[in-house]
Design a protein around this motif. Structure first.
Motif: not given
Length: 104
Positions: A16-17, A100-104
């Motif tokens: 992951d990031r 990281d701004t993507t929703p989980e």
């Protein structure tokens, strides 16, 4: 002449990031550690040439020999400094990676 055949390689890497960022930071740290070893070795080289390195007894080189050794150490340290500047840029780029701004 025929062209070489390159096999199809599709590795699966799943990190992951945050792991990527940590690996990048670790790579900078390891490069800095390597440069620290080079700096230490150059210091020991000078100490040996001057006869101040504990446990080592060498015949003192001539003045011209000392100047040559000093020149070589200076060149090596300049190369190390250049690498450290590049590592600083690399570190700044890593630290500028947006979160990281993507929703989980």
């Amino acid at each position: 002449m025929s062209f070489p055949t390159i096999p199809q390689i599709a590795p699966t890497i799943s990190i992951d990031r945050s792991q990527v960022i940590n690996l990048l930071l670790a790579s900078v740290a390891l490069e800095e550690l390597g440069l620290a070893h080079i700096i230490n070795a150059e210091g020991e080289k000078l100490q040996a040439a001057l006869g101040t390195l504990p446990g080592i007894s060498l015949t003192a080189p001539s003045f011209e020999g000392l100047i040559t050794i000093n020149r070589e150490v200076r060149r090596t340290l300049q190369a190390v400094l250049k690498n450290q500047m590049l590592l600083q840029f690399k570190l700044e780029e890593i630290l500028d990676i947006p979160p990281d701004t993507t929703p989980e």
